[in-house]
Design an enzyme around this catalytic site. Structure first.
Site, mmCIF file in Angstrom:
data_model
loop_
_atom_site.group_PDB
_atom_site.id
_atom_site.type_symbol
_atom_site.label_atom_id
_atom_site.label_comp_id
_atom_site.label_asym_id
_atom_site.label_seq_id
_atom_site.Cartn_x
_atom_site.Cartn_y
_atom_site.Cartn_z
ATOM 1 N N LYS A 87 0.762 -1.199 0.037
ATOM 2 C CA LYS A 87 -0.262 -0.119 0.085
ATOM 3 C C LYS A 87 1.016 1.208 -0.141
ATOM 4 O O LYS A 87 1.696 1.339 0.793
ATOM 5 C CB LYS A 87 -0.891 0.049 1.309
ATOM 6 N N GLN A 108 7.459 3.860 4.103
ATOM 7 C CA GLN A 108 5.867 3.360 3.975
ATOM 8 C C GLN A 108 5.572 2.264 4.706
ATOM 9 O O GLN A 108 4.580 2.141 5.423
ATOM 10 C CB GLN A 108 5.480 3.368 2.631
ATOM 11 N N LYS A 111 5.596 3.278 8.211
ATOM 12 C CA LYS A 111 4.505 4.269 8.464
ATOM 13 C C LYS A 111 3.077 3.656 8.472
ATOM 14 O O LYS A 111 2.316 3.724 9.458
ATOM 15 C CB LYS A 111 4.480 5.378 7.241
ATOM 16 N N LYS A 123 5.505 1.763 -3.024
ATOM 17 C CA LYS A 123 5.364 2.888 -3.697
ATOM 18 C C LYS A 123 5.939 3.033 -5.194
ATOM 19 O O LYS A 123 6.207 1.922 -5.715
ATOM 20 C CB LYS A 123 6.574 4.189 -3.111
ATOM 21 N N GLY A 162 -2.348 8.749 -4.185
ATOM 22 C CA GLY A 162 -1.674 9.773 -4.635
ATOM 23 C C GLY A 162 -0.559 10.048 -3.846
ATOM 24 O O GLY A 162 -0.238 9.661 -2.817
ATOM 25 N N ASP A 163 0.303 11.130 -4.608
ATOM 26 C CA ASP A 163 1.300 11.586 -4.143
ATOM 27 C C ASP A 163 1.802 12.789 -4.611
ATOM 28 O O ASP A 163 0.821 13.286 -5.368
ATOM 29 C CB ASP A 163 2.784 10.611 -3.951
ATOM 30 N N THR A 206 -4.226 13.820 5.369
ATOM 31 C CA THR A 206 -2.728 14.032 5.634
ATOM 32 C C THR A 206 -2.436 15.234 6.353
ATOM 33 O O THR A 206 -1.704 15.435 7.321
ATOM 34 C CB THR A 206 -1.895 14.087 4.216
ATOM 35 N N ASN A 237 -1.668 19.135 -1.885
ATOM 36 C CA ASN A 237 -2.837 18.631 -1.117
ATOM 37 C C ASN A 237 -2.438 18.569 0.434
ATOM 38 O O ASN A 237 -3.344 18.930 1.054
ATOM 39 C CB ASN A 237 -2.953 17.296 -1.753
ATOM 40 N N SER A 374 -6.667 6.443 3.775
ATOM 41 C CA SER A 374 -6.698 5.215 2.543
ATOM 42 C C SER A 374 -7.166 3.766 3.056
ATOM 43 O O SER A 374 -7.872 3.081 2.508
ATOM 44 C CB SER A 374 -5.413 5.132 2.030
HETATM 45 P P1 NDP Z 1 1.225 18.012 -4.472
HETATM 46 O O1 NDP Z 1 1.639 17.586 -5.795
HETATM 47 O O2 NDP Z 1 -0.262 18.030 -4.259
HETATM 48 O O3 NDP Z 1 1.874 19.301 -3.869
HETATM 49 C C1 NDP Z 1 3.188 19.418 -3.905
HETATM 50 C C2 NDP Z 1 3.514 20.881 -3.562
HETATM 51 O O4 NDP Z 1 4.783 20.829 -3.104
HETATM 52 C C3 NDP Z 1 3.476 21.778 -4.801
HETATM 53 O O5 NDP Z 1 2.854 22.891 -4.246
HETATM 54 C C4 NDP Z 1 4.575 21.889 -5.463
HETATM 55 O O6 NDP Z 1 4.946 22.904 -6.307
HETATM 56 C C5 NDP Z 1 5.450 21.792 -4.084
HETATM 57 N N1 NDP Z 1 7.031 21.740 -4.371
HETATM 58 C C6 NDP Z 1 7.606 20.968 -5.075
HETATM 59 N N2 NDP Z 1 8.809 20.851 -4.711
HETATM 60 C C7 NDP Z 1 8.968 21.867 -4.155
HETATM 61 C C8 NDP Z 1 10.129 22.579 -3.331
HETATM 62 N N3 NDP Z 1 11.525 21.988 -3.571
HETATM 63 N N4 NDP Z 1 10.210 23.648 -2.477
HETATM 64 C C9 NDP Z 1 8.630 24.176 -2.250
HETATM 65 N N5 NDP Z 1 7.553 23.571 -2.711
HETATM 66 C C10 NDP Z 1 7.869 22.483 -3.609
HETATM 67 O O7 NDP Z 1 1.642 16.699 -3.398
HETATM 68 P P2 NDP Z 1 1.188 16.374 -2.058
HETATM 69 O O8 NDP Z 1 0.945 17.579 -1.194
HETATM 70 O O9 NDP Z 1 0.599 15.353 -1.931
HETATM 71 O O10 NDP Z 1 2.677 16.176 -1.335
HETATM 72 C C11 NDP Z 1 3.590 16.979 -0.564
HETATM 73 C C12 NDP Z 1 4.483 15.883 0.288
HETATM 74 O O11 NDP Z 1 3.631 15.220 1.242
HETATM 75 C C13 NDP Z 1 5.385 14.914 -0.599
HETATM 76 O O12 NDP Z 1 6.526 14.525 -0.003
HETATM 77 C C14 NDP Z 1 4.663 13.724 -0.240
HETATM 78 O O13 NDP Z 1 5.280 12.573 -0.386
HETATM 79 C C15 NDP Z 1 4.017 13.719 1.114
HETATM 80 N N6 NDP Z 1 2.802 13.111 1.392
HETATM 81 C C16 NDP Z 1 1.804 13.291 0.622
HETATM 82 C C17 NDP Z 1 0.349 12.387 1.031
HETATM 83 C C18 NDP Z 1 -0.616 12.389 0.355
HETATM 84 O O14 NDP Z 1 -1.693 12.012 0.802
HETATM 85 N N7 NDP Z 1 -0.954 13.183 -0.739
HETATM 86 C C19 NDP Z 1 0.350 11.685 2.350
HETATM 87 C C20 NDP Z 1 1.921 11.508 3.100
HETATM 88 C C21 NDP Z 1 2.925 12.305 2.921
HETATM 89 P P3 NDP Z 1 5.103 23.015 -7.557
HETATM 90 O O15 NDP Z 1 3.712 22.918 -8.357
HETATM 91 O O16 NDP Z 1 5.844 24.264 -8.164
HETATM 92 O O17 NDP Z 1 5.877 21.788 -8.099
HETATM 93 O O1 2IT Z 2 3.322 9.005 1.640
HETATM 94 C C1 2IT Z 2 2.360 8.599 1.607
HETATM 95 O O2 2IT Z 2 1.943 7.998 2.942
HETATM 96 C C2 2IT Z 2 1.201 8.941 0.636
HETATM 97 N N1 2IT Z 2 1.385 9.312 -0.472
HETATM 98 C C3 2IT Z 2 -0.156 8.177 1.075
HETATM 99 C C4 2IT Z 2 -0.210 6.729 0.622
HETATM 100 C C5 2IT Z 2 -1.670 6.221 0.401
HETATM 101 O O3 2IT Z 2 -1.576 4.946 0.224
HETATM 102 O O4 2IT Z 2 -2.710 6.942 0.741
#
Ligand code: NDP
Ligand code: 2IT
Length: 442
Positions: A87, A108, A111, A123, A162-163, A206, A237, A374
């Site tokens: 997952k 993961q 986590k 992943k 997603g990620d 998240t 997100n 999830s």
């Molecule tokens: P999104 O694609 O929704 O958003 C990513 C954001 O980060 C965008 O605003 C992007 O900007 C920005 N970004 C990328 N690189 C940089 C940087 N070097 N400095 C500043 N901003 C930056 O992704 P998520 O919000 O889903 O994911 C963000 C983080 O959270 C990741 O590390 C992911 O692995 C983690 N995560 C996500 C989960 C989820 O459920 N979605 C769960 C747990 C962890 P731009 O558009 O300019 O690229």
């Molecule tokens: O990093 C993470 O935990 C995620 N991107 C979410 C993974 C998931 O299966 O919901």
């Protein structure tokens, strides 16, 4: 266990710095566990756990809007199925490579174990860059990606989500293609639309979960989020829904960013504007100052850590917060840092936070709310039922409270009370190690 064990594993995975980073951190955290449980060393649990059960890479050809053929690389790391089906999320970003996906997949495992739900670790993703692509191009890419991936996955085998670069739109296109290829309507992806099997609260999970975790950290110092000044990097997100929960808790968020730069609005960020720019227009954070002229925009995302705040939330990307940034935050009086992104703080930064007694919530504990919901989506799909927002949110909150409690307890038992890096690594590991031991040499 001797350092030699770690060195051997690092050598076996050359040229993978992000994977090395997480392996080294977890290995160091686990030393007291290996001492207490020599049977784990004997059964080579760490050596087995750090070798993915299966790694799939594949060609993803697709046609762009100019009728030109494009070729990307797709990946899925099926890392561990010790406590449940693989997952984890899918990342579409130009920097995606094996090292990044192996670091994310390994994190993961631990986590997912911390959530208390029966999920293994995985992943995947692609070096496809969704920026500037049309909807049609994204759809064609997602369909081609699934044309290969579908044969490796399933609701009891490997469940995706997603990620970075993968949200509701991409999940929809991939789900549609999976359904067509397999002639089955199943919960093979999470983060689905609410009219076709998605769970309420998954979009927010998240970010909301992160703040439930921060509240637990703050409680240990008799503090709360009310009145705190917050900086939240990223504007995707995780960051958007972290900011939403900060506001609900009575805190003021003054800065957010994207990969181009950051905005500083000392009156407090207007989240509706950010949501519109990012979720509706898919635009740049720099556009914020057009409708909020008193706010500032600065080029370069790393500068966000120079802003004075009480609580810092790195919610963008790995290694976005280095030692120098950590020192600036400490100098400005930060009291808590919690990672919504995966591994956003460098090892040097974490050292600075620990040395200065800053409350520090490591990613695999603090951002586990996303994968936790999830897991709840998988439960609802199995039941063929949908829970209310309130019920799902209450479960999320309880899971985050429990993760904090368990990580804190493990830190006290094996390391230094309050070192949640060690605590989370140990609590996550023990459950997986037990499962691996009981299931024999597989
Ligand atoms: P999104 O694609 O929704 O958003 C990513 C954001 O980060 C965008 O605003 C992007 O900007 C920005 N970004 C990328 N690189 C940089 C940087 N070097 N400095 C500043 N901003 C930056 O992704 P998520 O919000 O889903 O994911 C963000 C983080 O959270 C990741 O590390 C992911 O692995 C983690 N995560 C996500 C989960 C989820 O459920 N979605 C769960 C747990 C962890 P731009 O558009 O300019 O690229
Ligand atoms: O990093 C993470 O935990 C995620 N991107 C979410 C993974 C998931 O299966 O919901």
């Amino acid at each position: 266990m001797t350092d030699e064990t770690l060195q051997k594993i690092l050598k076996k995975n050359p040229g993978e710095p992000e994977f090395h980073q997480t392996l080294t951190e977890v290995y160091n955290s686990l030393q007291p566990v290996f001492k207490k449980h020599p049977e784990y060393a004997e059964a080579k649990i760490f050596e087995r756990m750090t070798e993915p059960e299966r790694t799939i890479t594949f060609r993803v050809p697709w046609m762009d809007d100019k009728d030109q053929v494009q070729v990307n690389r797709g990946y899925r790391i099926e890392f561990s199925s010790a406590i449940g089906p693989y997952k984890g999320g899918l990342r579409f970003h130009k920097t995606v490579n094996l090292s990044i996906l192996k670091f994310l997949g390994f994190e993961q495992i631990l986590k997912n174990s911390l959530t208390g739900l029966p999920m293994g670790g995985g992943k995947g993703g692609s070096d496809f860059d969704p920026h500037g692509k049309s909807d049609d191009e994204v759809m064609r890419f997602c369909q081609s990606f699934m044309n290969e991936l579908y044969r490796h996955i399933g609701p009891d085998t490997d469940v995706h989500a997603g990620d970075i670069g993968v949200g509701g739109r991409e999940i929809g296109y991939m789900f549609g293609q999976y359904k067509k290829l397999t002639n089955s309507f199943t919960g093979v992806l999470t983060g689905k639309g609410l009219t076709w099997g998605g769970s309420l609260v998954r979009t927010e999970a998240t970010g909301y979960g992160l703040l439930y975790f921060v509240e637990e950290m703050l409680k240990t110092r008799k503090e709360s989020m009310r009145g705190q000044v917050v900086v939240s990097s990223g504007s995707g997100n995780v960051s958007i829904y972290a900011v939403e929960k900060c506001e609900q808790m009575g805190a003021k968020v003054v800065a957010m960013s994207d990969s181009g730069g950051y905005i500083y609005d000392k009156e407090g960020i207007n989240l509706a504007t950010v949501k519109h720019i990012k979720e509706v227009d898919r635009g740049r954070i720099s556009e914020y100052v057009k409708s909020h002229p008193k706010a500032e925009y600065h080029d370069g995302s790393a500068g966000i850590w120079s802003i004075k705040c009480d609580v810092a939330l790195p919610n963008a990307k790995e290694n976005e917060l280095d030692e120098k940034a950590a020192q600036a935050l400490v100098k400005n009086g930060v009291i808590a840092v919690a990672e919504g992104a995966n591994m956003p703080s460098t090892p040097g930064a974490i050292k600075v936070f620990h040395k200065n007694s800053v409350l520090f919530g490591p990613a695999k504990a603090a951002n586990a709310g996303g994968v936790a919901v999830s897991g709840l989506e998988m439960s609802q799909n199995s039941q063929r039922l949908s829970w209310t927002f309130e019920e799902t949110d209450a479960r999320l909150k309880q899971i985050m409270v429990d993760i904090h409690k368990n990580a804190l307890a493990a830190s006290e038992q094996y390391s230094t009370k309050g070192n949640l890096v060690d605590g989370a690594n140990i609590a996550g590991f023990l459950k997986v190690a037990t499962a691996m031991t009981q299931q024999g040499l597989v």
